[in-house]
Design a protein around this motif. Structure first.
Motif, PDB file in Angstrom:
ATOM      1  N   TYR A   1       1.516 -16.869   1.507  1.00  0.00           N
ATOM      2  CA  TYR A   1       2.570 -16.752   0.559  1.00  0.00           C
ATOM      3  C   TYR A   1       2.313 -15.414  -0.242  1.00  0.00           C
ATOM      4  CZ  TYR A   1       4.652 -16.857  -4.107  1.00  0.00           C
ATOM      5  OH  TYR A   1       5.191 -16.537  -5.297  1.00  0.00           O
ATOM      6  N   GLU A   2       0.978 -15.153  -0.626  1.00  0.00           N
ATOM      7  CA  GLU A   2       0.735 -13.808  -1.328  1.00  0.00           C
ATOM      8  C   GLU A   2       1.076 -12.633  -0.304  1.00  0.00           C
ATOM      9  OE1 GLU A   2      -3.164 -12.951  -3.176  1.00  0.00           O
ATOM     10  OE2 GLU A   2      -3.224 -15.141  -3.955  1.00  0.00           O
ATOM     11  N   MET A   3       0.626 -12.726   0.897  1.00  0.00           N
ATOM     12  CA  MET A   3       0.789 -11.650   1.853  1.00  0.00           C
ATOM     13  C   MET A   3       2.406 -11.366   2.064  1.00  0.00           C
ATOM     14  SD  MET A   3      -2.027 -12.879   4.416  1.00  0.00           S
ATOM     15  CE  MET A   3      -1.920 -11.420   5.624  1.00  0.00           C
ATOM     16  N   ILE A   4       3.116 -12.428   2.119  1.00  0.00           N
ATOM     17  CA  ILE A   4       4.566 -12.267   2.355  1.00  0.00           C
ATOM     18  C   ILE A   4       5.372 -11.994   1.269  1.00  0.00           C
ATOM     19  CG2 ILE A   4       6.571 -13.623   3.259  1.00  0.00           C
ATOM     20  CD1 ILE A   4       4.434 -15.445   5.148  1.00  0.00           C
ATOM     21  N   PHE A   5       5.320 -12.570   0.077  1.00  0.00           N
ATOM     22  CA  PHE A   5       6.337 -12.604  -0.962  1.00  0.00           C
ATOM     23  C   PHE A   5       5.552 -11.832  -2.010  1.00  0.00           C
ATOM     24  CE2 PHE A   5       7.250 -16.387   1.252  1.00  0.00           C
ATOM     25  CZ  PHE A   5       8.570 -16.006   1.673  1.00  0.00           C
ATOM     26  N   LEU A   6       4.354 -11.472  -2.272  1.00  0.00           N
ATOM     27  CA  LEU A   6       3.701 -10.705  -3.468  1.00  0.00           C
ATOM     28  C   LEU A   6       3.541  -9.322  -3.108  1.00  0.00           C
ATOM     29  CD1 LEU A   6       1.828 -13.509  -5.206  1.00  0.00           C
ATOM     30  CD2 LEU A   6       4.275 -13.001  -5.414  1.00  0.00           C
ATOM     31  N   ASP A   7       4.282  -8.332  -3.208  1.00  0.00           N
ATOM     32  CA  ASP A   7       4.228  -7.076  -2.923  1.00  0.00           C
ATOM     33  C   ASP A   7       3.300  -6.380  -3.706  1.00  0.00           C
ATOM     34  OD1 ASP A   7       6.066  -7.468  -0.920  1.00  0.00           O
ATOM     35  OD2 ASP A   7       7.728  -6.698  -2.265  1.00  0.00           O
ATOM     36  N   ASP A   8       2.963  -6.818  -5.090  1.00  0.00           N
ATOM     37  CA  ASP A   8       1.854  -6.209  -5.998  1.00  0.00           C
ATOM     38  C   ASP A   8       0.600  -6.532  -5.560  1.00  0.00           C
ATOM     39  OD1 ASP A   8       2.631  -8.877  -6.597  1.00  0.00           O
ATOM     40  OD2 ASP A   8       1.525  -8.469  -8.686  1.00  0.00           O
ATOM     41  N   ILE A   9       0.054  -7.371  -4.497  1.00  0.00           N
ATOM     42  CA  ILE A   9      -1.093  -7.602  -4.180  1.00  0.00           C
ATOM     43  C   ILE A   9      -1.485  -6.957  -2.893  1.00  0.00           C
ATOM     44  CG2 ILE A   9      -3.086  -9.542  -3.803  1.00  0.00           C
ATOM     45  CD1 ILE A   9      -1.142 -11.014  -5.873  1.00  0.00           C
ATOM     46  N   PRO A  10      -2.193  -6.088  -2.521  1.00  0.00           N
ATOM     47  CA  PRO A  10      -2.525  -5.734  -1.373  1.00  0.00           C
ATOM     48  C   PRO A  10      -2.810  -6.875  -0.265  1.00  0.00           C
ATOM     49  CG  PRO A  10      -3.852  -4.288  -2.973  1.00  0.00           C
ATOM     50  CD  PRO A  10      -3.135  -5.608  -3.590  1.00  0.00           C
ATOM     51  N   VAL A  11      -2.523  -6.618   0.660  1.00  0.00           N
ATOM     52  CA  VAL A  11      -2.838  -7.610   1.838  1.00  0.00           C
ATOM     53  C   VAL A  11      -4.279  -7.910   1.942  1.00  0.00           C
ATOM     54  CG1 VAL A  11      -2.446  -8.288   4.353  1.00  0.00           C
ATOM     55  CG2 VAL A  11      -0.434  -7.360   3.108  1.00  0.00           C
ATOM     56  N   ASN A  12      -4.985  -6.737   2.095  1.00  0.00           N
ATOM     57  CA  ASN A  12      -6.448  -7.026   2.154  1.00  0.00           C
ATOM     58  C   ASN A  12      -6.915  -7.867   1.068  1.00  0.00           C
ATOM     59  OD1 ASN A  12      -6.431  -5.707   4.912  1.00  0.00           O
ATOM     60  ND2 ASN A  12      -7.029  -3.710   3.872  1.00  0.00           N
ATOM     61  N   VAL A  13      -6.650  -7.514  -0.050  1.00  0.00           N
ATOM     62  CA  VAL A  13      -7.069  -8.639  -1.113  1.00  0.00           C
ATOM     63  C   VAL A  13      -6.745  -9.758  -0.988  1.00  0.00           C
ATOM     64  CG1 VAL A  13      -6.823  -8.963  -3.579  1.00  0.00           C
ATOM     65  CG2 VAL A  13      -6.820  -6.436  -3.032  1.00  0.00           C
ATOM     66  N   SER A  14      -5.619 -10.349  -0.738  1.00  0.00           N
ATOM     67  CA  SER A  14      -5.163 -11.476  -0.409  1.00  0.00           C
ATOM     68  C   SER A  14      -6.009 -12.248   0.793  1.00  0.00           C
ATOM     69  CB  SER A  14      -3.809 -11.680   0.133  1.00  0.00           C
ATOM     70  OG  SER A  14      -3.003 -11.315  -0.949  1.00  0.00           O
ATOM     71  N   MET A  15      -6.430 -11.458   1.602  1.00  0.00           N
ATOM     72  CA  MET A  15      -7.310 -12.009   2.700  1.00  0.00           C
ATOM     73  C   MET A  15      -8.715 -12.178   2.404  1.00  0.00           C
ATOM     74  SD  MET A  15      -5.706  -9.834   5.884  1.00  0.00           S
ATOM     75  CE  MET A  15      -7.211 -10.268   6.993  1.00  0.00           C
ATOM     76  N   ASN A  16      -9.221 -11.152   1.736  1.00  0.00           N
ATOM     77  CA  ASN A  16     -10.386 -11.249   1.185  1.00  0.00           C
ATOM     78  C   ASN A  16     -10.756 -12.695   0.163  1.00  0.00           C
ATOM     79  OD1 ASN A  16     -11.519  -9.101   2.528  1.00  0.00           O
ATOM     80  ND2 ASN A  16     -11.262  -7.905   0.977  1.00  0.00           N
TER      81      ASN A  16
END
Length: 129
Positions: free
Chosen positions: A84-99
Motif C-alpha cells: 500500500y505504501e509503495m503503490i499509493f503513498l508517493d511521499d514515502i520513498p519505496v526503500n523506506v517502506s521496504m526497510n
C-alpha cells in the motif's frame, strides 16, 4: 505517534481484521490499547482495506510458488501494508517502506519472514519502476 509505531499498530489491526474478521474500528482500538490515534495510522489501515483488491493482485503477481491465502497471516499483513505504501503513498520513498516492512517481519514474523518479505517487495519495486 512515530511512523514506526503507527506501522506496528496498523499491522496489528490488519492482522486482527484478516484473522478475526472484526470491524476495522474495533481492531484499531484494540491495537491502540488506549493510545491516541494518529492520522498516518488511520491512513494505513483504511488505505489497505479500501485498496485491498489492487494490493492483493500486485502481491499475487510477485509470489513465486505461493498463493496469497497460504501465506502466514503476519507475512500477508506486512506485504499488504508495505505494498500500500509503495503503490499509493508517493511521499514515502519505496526503500523506506521496504526497510520498515523487513523490520516488522523480523519483529512479528518467523525466522524466514524478513527474507521472504524482502524478496516479494523487491519484485514489486521492480514492477513499479
Amino acid at each position: 505517534m512515530k511512523r514506526r509505531t503507527a506501522r506496528e499498530k496498523a499491522l496489528q489491526s490488519l492482522f486482527q481484521i484478516d484473522v478475526s474478521d472484526i470491524e476495522p474500528n474495533e481492531a484499531m482500538q484494540h491495537a491502540l490499547d488506549g493510545q491516541e490515534s494518529d492520522a498516518f495510522f488511520e491512513q494505513l489501515v483504511y488505505g489497505v482495506l479500501e485498496n485491498k483488491e489492487k494490493i492483493d493482485e500486485m502481491i499475487k503477481r510477485h509470489l513465486v510458488n505461493w498463493k496469497l491465502d497460504r501465506l502466514a497471516n503476519v507475512d500477508r499483513a506486512i506485504l499488504r501494508l508495505s505494498a500500500y505504501e509503495m503503490i499509493f503513498l508517493d511521499d514515502i520513498p519505496v526503500n523506506v517502506s521496504m526497510n520498515e516492512a523487513i523490520e516488522l517481519a523480523k519483529q512479528f514474523g518467523d525466522d524466514k519472514s524478513a527474507k521472504f518479505v524482502n524478496g516479494v517487495l523487491s519484485n514489486i519495486k521492480s514492477d513499479l519502476e
